[in-house]
Design a protein around this motif. Sequence first.
Motif, PDB file in Angstrom:
ATOM      1  N   HIS A 532       0.806  -1.217  -0.001  1.00  0.00           N
ATOM      2  CA  HIS A 532      -0.107   0.152   0.135  1.00  0.00           C
ATOM      3  C   HIS A 532       0.995   1.381   0.145  1.00  0.00           C
ATOM      4  N   ASP A 533       1.833   1.112   0.033  1.00  0.00           N
ATOM      5  CA  ASP A 533       3.106   2.279   0.024  1.00  0.00           C
ATOM      6  C   ASP A 533       3.754   2.338  -1.124  1.00  0.00           C
ATOM      7  N   LYS A 534       3.110   2.125  -2.294  1.00  0.00           N
ATOM      8  CA  LYS A 534       3.851   2.293  -3.755  1.00  0.00           C
ATOM      9  C   LYS A 534       3.660   3.778  -3.962  1.00  0.00           C
ATOM     10  N   PRO A 535       4.634   4.232  -4.681  1.00  0.00           N
ATOM     11  CA  PRO A 535       4.493   5.736  -5.284  1.00  0.00           C
ATOM     12  C   PRO A 535       3.453   5.872  -5.930  1.00  0.00           C
ATOM     13  N   LEU A 536       2.648   7.101  -6.029  1.00  0.00           N
ATOM     14  CA  LEU A 536       1.625   7.178  -6.563  1.00  0.00           C
ATOM     15  C   LEU A 536       2.154   8.065  -7.811  1.00  0.00           C
ATOM     16  N   HIS A 537       3.141   8.849  -7.795  1.00  0.00           N
ATOM     17  CA  HIS A 537       3.805   9.538  -9.040  1.00  0.00           C
ATOM     18  C   HIS A 537       2.936  10.452  -9.815  1.00  0.00           C
ATOM     19  N   PRO A 538       1.783  10.940  -9.591  1.00  0.00           N
ATOM     20  CA  PRO A 538       1.130  11.882 -10.224  1.00  0.00           C
ATOM     21  C   PRO A 538       1.988  13.350 -10.279  1.00  0.00           C
ATOM     22  N   ALA A 539       2.686  13.602  -9.262  1.00  0.00           N
ATOM     23  CA  ALA A 539       3.317  14.818  -9.317  1.00  0.00           C
ATOM     24  C   ALA A 539       4.825  14.649  -9.669  1.00  0.00           C
ATOM     25  N   ARG A 540       5.462  15.809 -10.311  1.00  0.00           N
ATOM     26  CA  ARG A 540       6.781  15.626 -10.670  1.00  0.00           C
ATOM     27  C   ARG A 540       7.949  15.514  -9.690  1.00  0.00           C
ATOM     28  N   VAL A 541       8.580  14.271  -9.737  1.00  0.00           N
ATOM     29  CA  VAL A 541       9.494  13.914  -8.872  1.00  0.00           C
ATOM     30  C   VAL A 541      10.980  14.262  -9.184  1.00  0.00           C
ATOM     31  N   GLN A 542      11.809  14.725  -8.511  1.00  0.00           N
ATOM     32  CA  GLN A 542      13.037  15.210  -8.852  1.00  0.00           C
ATOM     33  C   GLN A 542      14.022  14.242  -7.805  1.00  0.00           C
ATOM     34  N   PRO A 543      14.861  13.520  -8.744  1.00  0.00           N
ATOM     35  CA  PRO A 543      15.661  12.516  -8.255  1.00  0.00           C
ATOM     36  C   PRO A 543      16.302  12.759  -7.418  1.00  0.00           C
ATOM     37  N   HIS A 544      17.025  14.066  -7.381  1.00  0.00           N
ATOM     38  CA  HIS A 544      17.955  14.556  -6.236  1.00  0.00           C
ATOM     39  C   HIS A 544      17.446  14.799  -5.140  1.00  0.00           C
ATOM     40  N   MET A 545      16.027  14.821  -4.957  1.00  0.00           N
ATOM     41  CA  MET A 545      15.566  15.342  -3.742  1.00  0.00           C
ATOM     42  C   MET A 545      15.690  14.334  -2.705  1.00  0.00           C
ATOM     43  N   LYS A 546      15.611  12.947  -2.944  1.00  0.00           N
ATOM     44  CA  LYS A 546      15.475  11.808  -2.163  1.00  0.00           C
ATOM     45  C   LYS A 546      16.877  11.699  -1.225  1.00  0.00           C
ATOM     46  N   HIS A 547      17.976  12.583  -1.731  1.00  0.00           N
ATOM     47  CA  HIS A 547      19.134  12.214  -0.843  1.00  0.00           C
ATOM     48  C   HIS A 547      19.318  13.633  -0.193  1.00  0.00           C
ATOM     49  N   VAL A 548      20.092  13.610   0.860  1.00  0.00           N
ATOM     50  CA  VAL A 548      20.273  14.867   1.896  1.00  0.00           C
ATOM     51  C   VAL A 548      21.789  15.176   1.719  1.00  0.00           C
ATOM     52  N   PRO A 549      21.985  16.266   1.210  1.00  0.00           N
ATOM     53  CA  PRO A 549      23.491  16.631   0.991  1.00  0.00           C
ATOM     54  C   PRO A 549      24.160  16.703   2.290  1.00  0.00           C
ATOM     55  N   LYS A 550      25.393  16.228   2.566  1.00  0.00           N
ATOM     56  CA  LYS A 550      26.194  16.149   3.806  1.00  0.00           C
ATOM     57  C   LYS A 550      26.303  17.595   4.503  1.00  0.00           C
ATOM     58  N   TYR A 551      26.417  18.434   3.739  1.00  0.00           N
ATOM     59  CA  TYR A 551      26.744  19.837   4.187  1.00  0.00           C
ATOM     60  C   TYR A 551      25.194  20.396   4.973  1.00  0.00           C
ATOM     61  N   LEU A 552      24.236  19.859   4.695  1.00  0.00           N
ATOM     62  CA  LEU A 552      22.931  20.241   5.279  1.00  0.00           C
ATOM     63  C   LEU A 552      22.724  19.473   6.548  1.00  0.00           C
ATOM     64  N   LEU A 553      23.485  18.460   6.737  1.00  0.00           N
ATOM     65  CA  LEU A 553      23.094  17.523   8.101  1.00  0.00           C
ATOM     66  C   LEU A 553      23.417  18.235   9.453  1.00  0.00           C
ATOM     67  N   PRO A 554      22.697  18.696  10.409  1.00  0.00           N
ATOM     68  CA  PRO A 554      22.892  19.126  11.547  1.00  0.00           C
ATOM     69  C   PRO A 554      23.778  18.277  12.500  1.00  0.00           C
ATOM     70  N   GLN A 555      24.830  18.882  13.228  1.00  0.00           N
ATOM     71  CA  GLN A 555      25.464  17.998  14.031  1.00  0.00           C
ATOM     72  C   GLN A 555      24.575  18.021  15.372  1.00  0.00           C
ATOM     73  N   ILE A 556      24.583  16.616  15.908  1.00  0.00           N
ATOM     74  CA  ILE A 556      23.834  16.347  17.148  1.00  0.00           C
ATOM     75  C   ILE A 556      24.476  15.886  18.315  1.00  0.00           C
ATOM     76  N   LYS A 557      23.926  16.031  19.446  1.00  0.00           N
ATOM     77  CA  LYS A 557      24.628  15.361  20.478  1.00  0.00           C
ATOM     78  C   LYS A 557      23.825  14.294  21.253  1.00  0.00           C
ATOM     79  N   PRO A 558      24.533  13.456  22.005  1.00  0.00           N
ATOM     80  CA  PRO A 558      23.991  12.126  22.466  1.00  0.00           C
ATOM     81  C   PRO A 558      22.928  12.760  23.968  1.00  0.00           C
TER      82      PRO A 558
END
Length: 614
Positions: A532-558
């Motif tokens: 039931h979780d298959k993509p519907l794809h009626p909207a324009r999908v940009q392939p690069h959006m599925k990845h998060v560039p490393k420079y965007l990743l926030p630093q975290i702390k435990p």
Amino acid sequence: MADETLVESKTTFGSFSHLLDARLLRALADMGFAHPTLIQAKSIPLALENKDILARARTGSGKTAAYCIPLVQKILNAKPADAGDDVKATRGLILVPTKELAEQVSRHLKQLTVYLDQEVTLANAASGTTTHQQRAIMSERPDVVVATPSRILSLLQSKTISLESLESLAIDEADLIFSYGHDEDIRQIFGGNYLPKVFQSYLMSATMTEDVEALKGLTLRNPVILKLEEGEDELKNLTQYSVRCSEVDKFLLTYVILKLKLVRGKCIVFVNDVERCYRLKLFLEQFSIKSCVLNSELPLNSRYHTVQEFNKGVYDYIIASDESAVTAEPDIGDEGEESEQEEFTSTQRETAESSLSTSNKRKRSSPAPASTRKRKQRKGDKEYGVTRGVDFIDVSCVLNFDLPSSSRAYTHRVGRTARAGRSGMALSFVVPSDQWGKNKVVGGVPSAKHDETVFARIEKEQAAKGSKLKEYNFDMKQVEAFRYRMEDALRAVTRTAIKEARIKELKNEILNSDKLKAHFEDNPLDLEYLRHDKPLHPARVQPHMKHVPKYLLPQIKPVSTPDGGETEIGSQDNAGFVPFRKDGTRGRGRGRGRGGKTARGGRKKHDPLKKFSR
């Protein structure tokens, strides 16, 4: 009448061996039920003494088994050893507000009677079978029938079923029966000479409302009242957060939360209408975040299957529309909910029917808002409901993408997590009144207009229970880096795309539900290919959006633990979010970072996607 406050149960089901059939006890052992819950320990012996029972207990306390076990045992007691067709009769009736709950109760009964299939027959009258099939099933006079009030009334009026031999009547989630429009059906069932004069009744509810009081007068005689209060341990298992944000920032924060795995495990995202279901699903598809939808437009069999697969862990995210949270009246009297009277006098009994009639007349005379009238024109299942009764298993987080219209609905939503001793969390988005309607694309949702008023009521009710909603302040400076991606994805989710997605999903699910039903019964392994979780794809999908560039990743702390150690958020022992670092620094380097070193060797780097947030 007795008023019982339950104490902790230390007994086992084996201690009921003098009351319950050995085959029932064996089935309970197979189901993993070693110790009865508090409500089960008290209700089973009393029910087998033919006492009417009014049980008030929280969601997940075991109310279903509390009435199913004695109901089945009474049927066994009523049948002689040489029972034949001449003694077949419907002796048990279970009424529930929604079809989803009817299916769940039916499955529970099937597990209980797995060794009694020759002695006890079951039928789910609320299932999606045709009228012809229903007539054939009811002609066999099943021992126990599970149904919604509207469905059982239809069967009674057509004389497809007879309840002349009824011995036990159970009404589950009694406080919801009238909320789903069953008030007229209930009145006709009890006033139409369909029921015998004497039968045992069970009334199960999580809260006490005017509707429950009215039902109590119609169904119960000298009932035993079992009251199970929530303990501090249950409240401690649930961590509640709130975020005040604009309507468009809901999408931004949901993207960040799900893409960066701020919550671990399964998550239910609640929205207030069907359109929001598909808008959010298509939005998440832009980032390759898989999710499935659950709403009243989908066929019944597809809804059943979606819940089952979610419970098995096939899907991590389910977007559920809680349409009843909008169409139902706001419960203005929430504050007085705890002040109900436990004593039921003869005067109350005499006025129960008149109060029921007055309450229903008031509900019918009040004009529905324009949004509600428009919603009713759509073809949805009025007996759909997933916020109550339906047993979602191992849910780590409930995300109130759209805040419900009442504190009672909020309580039922967050009750989907932190169950059976496990930890869980709830996060609710609250739209300030000055932010409402400012975004032309996703703004102006009617239910969000009164978020601040409803949230104040929610805070007050939770504080009365000893629980507190913590305000979660996202470090928006770091979240802002994701905004341009969010806006780009949101622009692709147009109204036309949503309409096409709804049509496509509905066609696919109808095909799977009807034409393939018989095939799947003969080939159960093929269900693995029905997702039931298959993509519907009626909207324009940009392939690069599925990845998060490393420079965007926030630093975290435990997050530190009381003993001075460190732990990951989102585990069963510590549910919540992991915070950003205060300095706001991000990952070094460029490119599509996956949070760790490649498999070429060397020390594995810390993966920021696995523990994160605040």
